[in-house]
Every structure is written in C-alpha cells, then in structure tokens.
Design a protein around this motif. Structure first.
Motif, mmCIF file in Angstrom:
data_model
loop_
_atom_site.group_PDB
_atom_site.id
_atom_site.type_symbol
_atom_site.label_atom_id
_atom_site.label_comp_id
_atom_site.label_asym_id
_atom_site.label_seq_id
_atom_site.Cartn_x
_atom_site.Cartn_y
_atom_site.Cartn_z
ATOM 1 N N GLU A 134 -13.116 88.896 34.335
ATOM 2 C CA GLU A 134 -13.457 88.929 35.426
ATOM 3 C C GLU A 134 -14.237 87.599 36.209
ATOM 4 O O GLU A 134 -13.939 87.427 37.258
ATOM 5 C CB GLU A 134 -14.630 90.153 35.590
ATOM 6 N N ARG A 135 -15.224 87.318 35.237
ATOM 7 C CA ARG A 135 -15.690 85.851 35.712
ATOM 8 C C ARG A 135 -14.543 84.837 36.022
ATOM 9 O O ARG A 135 -14.759 84.164 36.944
ATOM 10 C CB ARG A 135 -16.730 85.536 34.295
ATOM 11 N N PHE A 136 -13.662 84.761 35.065
ATOM 12 C CA PHE A 136 -12.667 83.896 35.444
ATOM 13 C C PHE A 136 -11.892 84.096 36.732
ATOM 14 O O PHE A 136 -11.774 83.069 37.460
ATOM 15 C CB PHE A 136 -11.671 83.845 34.225
ATOM 16 N N ARG A 137 -11.700 85.496 36.946
ATOM 17 C CA ARG A 137 -10.774 85.668 38.015
ATOM 18 C C ARG A 137 -11.885 85.319 39.285
ATOM 19 O O ARG A 137 -11.224 84.758 40.158
ATOM 20 C CB ARG A 137 -10.804 87.373 37.852
ATOM 21 N N ALA A 138 -13.078 85.697 39.352
ATOM 22 C CA ALA A 138 -13.967 85.714 40.266
ATOM 23 C C ALA A 138 -14.140 83.989 40.341
ATOM 24 O O ALA A 138 -14.065 83.564 41.510
ATOM 25 C CB ALA A 138 -15.563 85.949 39.970
ATOM 26 N N LEU A 139 -14.094 83.348 39.436
ATOM 27 C CA LEU A 139 -14.023 81.885 39.628
ATOM 28 C C LEU A 139 -12.848 81.255 40.398
ATOM 29 O O LEU A 139 -12.860 80.401 41.451
ATOM 30 C CB LEU A 139 -14.395 81.207 38.204
#
Ligand code: ADP
Length: 768
Positions: A287-292
C-alpha cells in the motif's frame, strides 16, 4: 532346572545321568546329544555359559558377534572383556547378583566390545544355573545394533518431526472421547501458552483462551464437527495467559465407532501469526508503495523481454487513460503516437535492447478527440535470479497539464512582452540596491530620460524618488517580501529636468532582490482632478450664492434693523445733546447702542461675506457647535418670517473636528433652509425646526436637522442626493448633492430619514 555334568565344549558334551543302562537308551542319548550339539552350534542366536568369571562356553554365533573364534573366548576371556568399559559396572552387577542368588533371570542391554575395539548393542537374556555343583550364568545374546539403529533413527525422526513442527509452527492435538483425555503436541502448547501439566483441565479451558470476539465461532465450529457437520477448519485468535495474541488455523477429523458415536477428534494446528503479520506487512508495504506511485506517478507498467506491455496500472480518476488492456501485448512504439520522431525512437530502443535504465522518455499520444496526450516514462531493467533479462518495470506520468501550463506561461510571457513593448504603461525591473536594470520606452518617456541614460547606469530609483516618499518605497518592498502583495500607491518621480511627475505605481518581486514595477503617468489625471475640484468648488460657491439669495429678504431685514435702530439712537443722542445743559449720560447710552448695532450689522455682513467667498479655506480644527450656531443666527429671521420655531440642542464638550468651516456651514445652511422651505408650504400643524449636535457610539460628531414638514415621499427619497433632482419650480436640485460631496470629502456620511411623528431628519457625521 537342568543339571549338566561337566561343561565340556562340543556336540557330545551333554549327558543325562538318569539314562545310562540300555544300549537303546545309549543310542537315543547319543542322538539327542548330537541334536542338541547341532542346534546350539548352528543357532543364529549367541549362546554362552559363564562360570568362575570365564566363558565356559560360547557358540559360534556368540563368538562371531564379538569378532572372536569360540576357542579364543572359551576358558580365556572374562565376560567383562567383551563389554564396553562404560557398561562394565552394569554387567558386573548383573552377574554378581545372579551368582549370589539375588535373582535368577535377567533381561537387559549393554554395549558389547568387539575384538577389533568397535562396539555394538547387545540384548542379553540370561539366567543362573547350577552345573557340576557350581553356579554359573547362561543365556542368549542378540546383536541389537540394527534395532538400536532403527530406534535411533526413529528417535531422530521424531526429533526432526518435533523440530519441523516447531519451525513450521504446526502441531497436533487429540481428544479421546472415551477417556476424556486430551493430548497436545509441544507446538500446540506453545501457541496456547500452556504447560503440558495443564492438560487435564484442557477441554474446559481452551475456549477461555480464544479471543472473545472469535470464541463463539470457534466453539460452534468444533461442536459442529463433533455433531457430524463439516470437518473442523477454523481460524481464530488465541490470547495467551501472558496476554500475547496468536493467530491459529485448526483442522481436525472425528473418528466414530460403528454406531456413529465419536471416538476421537484428531487434528492439526498451525500458528499463522507470523504468516499473517508478514502478510499484513507485505500488504502495508504494497500500500505504501502504491500510495507512493499514485501520488508521484500516473501509471505503473511492466514489459516482457520483448518490450511488450504485460501490465499497466493507472491511477484512478486520471483523465485520458487508454482503455484497460488496450496496450497489453504491444510495444511502446506499436501504440499510436505523435512524437517523438523515428530517430528518438531508435535511440530509445537501443537503450532497451542494451537493458539499460531510462528516465523521462517523453512521448505524445493522440487522444480520441484529436488532442494530444503528453507522457513521460521511466523504466528499470529486471533480471531473474540467473541474471537473465526478463523485461522492464517502470512508471509514467501524464505531463499534459504541465505542458499546457508551460504553453500558458509562454503565452503569458509573450503577452507581458507585448505589454512592455506597447509602451502604454511604464515598466521597469530594479534591484533592491537601487539599480534600474531594464525599462521600456514608456518609462523613460514619463521620466524624460533617454535609453543611453539607462544603459550608462545613471538611473537609480532612490535618486528618482523624492526624499519624502523613499520611506514608503522601502516599506512597500518589505511588505511585498512578507505578504507577496504590493499595494498600488501614488507617488512622484523626479524627471530629468528636475520637475516632478505624479505616478501610480504597482510592483511585484521577481526574486529575493529584484522586482518589476508598473508605472502609470498621472499628470493628465491630476490635471483633470484639479479641474474637477475647481469646478466643484465653483459649483459649491454658486450654490452658496443661490442659498444666500434665498436669504436676501431676511438678511436685508437683519441689516436694516440695526441701521434703523442706529437712526433712532442717533436722533435720541442728538436730542440729549440739544438739552441745556446737554444730558451727557443719555447721549452716551444712545451712542453705545449705535456702536452695538453697527457691530451687529458688521457681523452679519462679515458672515455673509465669508459664506459668499470663493476661495477654499484650509482645513482647520473647528468647534462644530460654534459653526452651527452662526448659521442658526443667520437663518433666525428667515425662520421667524416663515412662522417656524427653532429649537437647538447642542451637546457640550464635543471634541473639535478638522474641516473647512465655510463648506460645513454651507451644509448646515442648506439643510436648515430646505427644512424651513418644506414647512412653509404647510397650511396646518406646528412648524418646528430642531438642530442638534451629539457624539455617536463610534465617537464621531453627529449633526441632525429635523423638521415637522411633509416628509419625504418614497420617490423623492430615492433621488434626494442626485444632482438636478428637485420638486421646486425654481429649484436647481444641487443643494443636497453638494452637501453630500462636502460631507464625504470630510470623511463623513450624510443621509435622510423620516421624523416622528412627521417630517424629515437630515443628519451627517464627521470624524473627530
Ligand atoms: P433644491 O432645494 O434646489 O430642490 P436640494 O438638493 O436641496 O435641491 O433638494 C432636493 C429635493 O429634496 C427638494 O426639491 C425637495 O423635494 C426634497 N427635500 C429636501 N429637503 C427636504 C425636507 N426637509 N423635507 C422634504 N423634502 C425635502
């Protein structure tokens, strides 16, 4: 007990005492002896006899076991010679107790010691016997190595299984419904945080250790599977006695007897806490990666080794994205494009084929509506573990908005340039150190300088600014640095010829030290303003004259009266003087009256002259009550002539106001005369004029003129202050509009409202 004569090795060594007489019996005995001899000698099990701490007999199998010949062992070796030193006490103890008659039979295991020094596991089964009057020990020996090895293996495999369960966090559990016994493997104990001793209470206890939120579900799943429902397969949280929470996955099977009664519930437990945590962590990281990616880019993509798209994930709500899947299986250059050109594509493909990273590769795609979609792509090559290239992975950004903004900026810059070059307003860029860096022709024209003057560096804005407005310029500069806003202001510049030019100036910062100013020449406007002010003044003057005109009769009366009185007093004085002796006191009194009346007439004339003067008086501090009082006196006769009673209510202790006395008196005069005139047309009702001064809550001075006239019709009220609005046959309709502009030029407000029970109120405020 078998009794043996002598312990002589060999097949013929045994002899039964009670069979001795007949030859037939001899033969039988012989046969039996041979049979026993063969059996013992060829037995696969080792057989031995120990007496006097020596092997009296060993069969070949026993000798072979220890790596000796039977001859080597018999009568030579002590039993302990073939025992591993570590087990010797055990063996010795066993032998001793048998020989001492403590017990007869023994069954045990020891490590044997071979002739070559190696050791092996031996199972021994032995008993004590009485032979030729001597106690001995005989028995059988079995090489136990294989079994031992198997046992070791089993133990090892059990240990491995334990270890495996521990590592995999898998355990087993079993409930026996007949005995009510519960067995748990170590891992299950660990997951629930219980000791194996807790087990007797386990069946009643395990539910308490299930997380309250999962308890009902877990209990129901277990009960259902026992009832004959679905196989137990449930996941729940365990709260260990120490408070730690574990997540477990339980699967189980129920075995039943012929009548279907449950016998056993056996199952496995997997502690999936770490797994779930890892999953959660993975999900969070994804999710972090996706948000980034979502916040930084518009698309995530992957291509295969042939550079064909295998994955594209667009940010939601992004306009202009291609239909999902439309580009999958195609290379970047197989999807329609408008830019770049062939050469740029060739270089891009070279990079790809070299498996090199690339950054900000820009391309333009056509949009369905005929527009252009700008995209900027970056990618990294991906290699598998063997180092083989498997494709690219990267991100893309839609740069359409950015491109449009750039175009808009360029357009804006072009417009600014046109504005500069049009030379309608003066534009200069400057440095805070005083230099004028650039200026357009309009700027130079306003200031009367040439371009050469500018290039020579002669022009510095502090030199061009009169000293009194330098502070304002610096304050504005500090302000724009703080707020970003430069408030437009008026100032003057020195022209090259030393004259001053009024300008309107606005500015903005280009960076920390440089700014740009827009300068509008206000010379013409100032001139127009001056002309307007002059016209207004003349108009006001005309209005005063007109108003005074209305007072002609009253003023004539006012002036005539003291003159008439003077005449009378002069005659009186003459009469006193003609007496013999002359009455000096009477004459003096008459003459005093003459002086007083002359002064009164002079006052009236002075005031009238003041009010009819054309010149503007400077704004002074003035007492509003005194100014109002003078006007009241001037209009006193006019009021009386019209049957109007005048009431004044002037508040005491009012602070002085700053203003033009004549102009303010003109306002009061206009309002009083309007009121008197409005009331003079009335056939009935009292005619009351009230003039009051006071202080408002806001601290301003308030002057109110109220009448009991007909009041203001709505249609009239709307246009009251407009120029040329009048209801009078000879009116000009300028009075109130001039009054309002006078009051407003003093920073005040003038308005009209209805008076109670009738009439109108005109009031105005003046700031102190
Ligand atoms: P003028 O007196 O030349 O008509 P003003 O601007 O002084 O011009 O007045 C405009 C109009 O306002 C007047 O014609 C009159 O109708 C109305 N007006 C002014 N003062 C009063 C008042 N106190 N009561 C009623 N009407 C008034």
């Amino acid at each position: 007990m078998v009794r043996v004569d002598r312990a002589k090795p060999g097949a013929d060594t045994f002899k039964r005492e009670d069979v001795a007489e007949s030859g037939r019996a001899e033969e039988d005995l012989q046969e039996t002896k041979e049979l026993f001899g063969v059996l013992v000698e060829s037995a696969l099990t080792g057989i031995y006899l120990i007496q006097d701490d020596r092997f009296r007999y060993v069969n070949p199998a026993a000798a072979k076991m220890f790596g000796y010949t039977a001859a080597e062992m018999m009568n030579n070796l002590s039993p302990l010679d073939v025992v591993h030193p570590a087990d010797r006490p055990l063996v010795q103890e066993n032998l001793r107790r048998r020989i001492d008659g403590e017990f007869v039979e023994a069954h045990y295991q020891f490590r044997g010691l071979r002739k070559d020094g190696s050791s092996f596991s031996v199972l021994v089964q032995s008993r004590s016997i009485q032979l030729a009057g001597k106690i001995g020990v005989m028995g059988t020996l079995v090489d136990n190595s294989d079994i031992q090895r198997a046992m070791d293996k089993l133990r090892e495999s059990e240990a491995k299984s334990e270890e495996m369960q521990r590592l995999a966090h898998v355990g087993w559990w079993e409930a026996d419904f007949r005995t009510e016994r519960m067995s748990l493997s170590e891992e299950v104990c660990r997951s629930f945080g219980v000791q194996p001793d807790d087990l007797p209470a386990w069946r009643g206890r395990w539910l308490e250790l299930v997380h309250p939120e999962d308890r009902a579900r877990a209990a129901e799943a277990a009960a259902a599977s026992v009832r004959g429902g679905p196989r137990l397969d449930v996941e729940y949280r365990v709260v260990r006695p120490d408070g730690a929470v574990r997540i477990v996955h339980i699967r189980g099977n129920v075995t039943r007897d012929g009548s279907g009664r449950p016998l056993r519930h056996f199952g496995v437990l997997q502690d999936i806490t770490e797994l779930r945590r890892a999953e959660d962590e993975l999900r969070a990281s994804e999710e972090r990666f996706r948000a980034l990616v979502q916040f930084s880019f518009d698309v995530y993509w992957e291509t295969d080794a042939e550079h064909r798209f295998i994955r594209q994930e667009y940010v939601r709500d992004l306009a202009d994205t291609p239909a999902p899947g439309a580009e999958i299986g195609k290379t970047r250059w197989e999807v329609p494009y408008l830019e770049p050109d062939e050469e740029a594509w060739r270089r891009h493909r070279e990079t790809l084929d070299a498996h090199l990273p690339f950054r900000d590769f820009e391309l333009v795609r056509p949009t369905p509506d005929g527009g252009r979609r700008y995209v900027s792509v970056s990618g990294l090559p991906v290699f598998d573990q063997a180092g083989r290239f498997v494709g690219y992975r990267g991100v893309g950004r839609s740069t359409t908005a950015q491109k449009r903004a750039q175009e808009a900026l360029r357009e804006m810059q072009a417009q600014v340039r046109r504005l500069v070059e049009a030379n309608i307003i003066g534009i200069e860029t400057w440095h805070v150190d005083g230099r004028i860096l650039e200026a357009n022709d309009a700027y130079l024209r306003i200031l009367g300088y040439s371009r050469e003057d500018l290039v020579s560096g002669l022009l510095r804005w502090p030199d061009l600014t009169p000293p009194e407005s330098l502070d304002i310029s610096f304050a504005r500069f500090e302000e724009v640095k703080r707020t970003g806003i430069w408030q437009t202001h008026q100032k003057e510049y020195f022209r090259k010829d030393g004259s001053r030019v009024p300008v309107l100036i606005g500015a903005t910062l280009l960076d920390e030290e440089r700014g740009v100013s827009f300068v509008v020449d206000l010379t013409e406007q100032k001139r127009a303003e001056d002309a307007l002010r002059e016209a207004q003044m003349q108009l006001a003057h005309a209005n005063r004259l007109e108003t005074m005109g209305q007072l002609t009769a009253s003023i004539a009366h006012e002036v005539n009266q003291p003159i008439a009185a003077t005449m009378t007093n002069a005659q009186t004085a003459l009469r006193w003087l003609s007496f013999d002796p002359p009455n000096m006191d009477g004459a003096r009194e008459a003459l005093d009256n003459i002086v007083r009346d002359a002064a009164r007439a002079g006052d009236v004339v002075h005031r009238i002259r003041n009010l009819t003067r054309r010149a503007r008086t400077p704004h002074d501090r003035l007492e509003i009550n005194a100014a109002v009082q003078e006007v009241i006196e001037l209009t006193h006769t006019e009021a009386m002539r019209n049957g109007v009673s005048v009431r004044t209510e002037l508040a005491e202790g009012l602070p002085p106001v700053r203003g033009d006395r004549v102009e303010l008196q003109q306002v009061v005069l206009n309002l009083i005369l309007n009121a008197v005139e409005a009331m003079s047309g009335m056939s009935e009702g009292p005619r009351e004029l009230r003039i009051a001064t006071s202080k408002t809550d806001a601290g301003d001075i308030l002057v109110a003129v109220s009448d009991s006239g007909p009041g203001l019709a709505p249609a009239v009220q709307e246009n009251l202050f407009k120029a040329f609005h009048t209801t009078k046959p000879n009116g000009l309709g300028l009075g109130l509009s001039i009054c309002r502009s006078i009051v407003e030029s003093h920073g005040g407000r003038l308005w009209a409202s209805a008076n109670a029970p009738r009439g109108a109120v005109f009031q105005f405020t003046l700031p102190v």
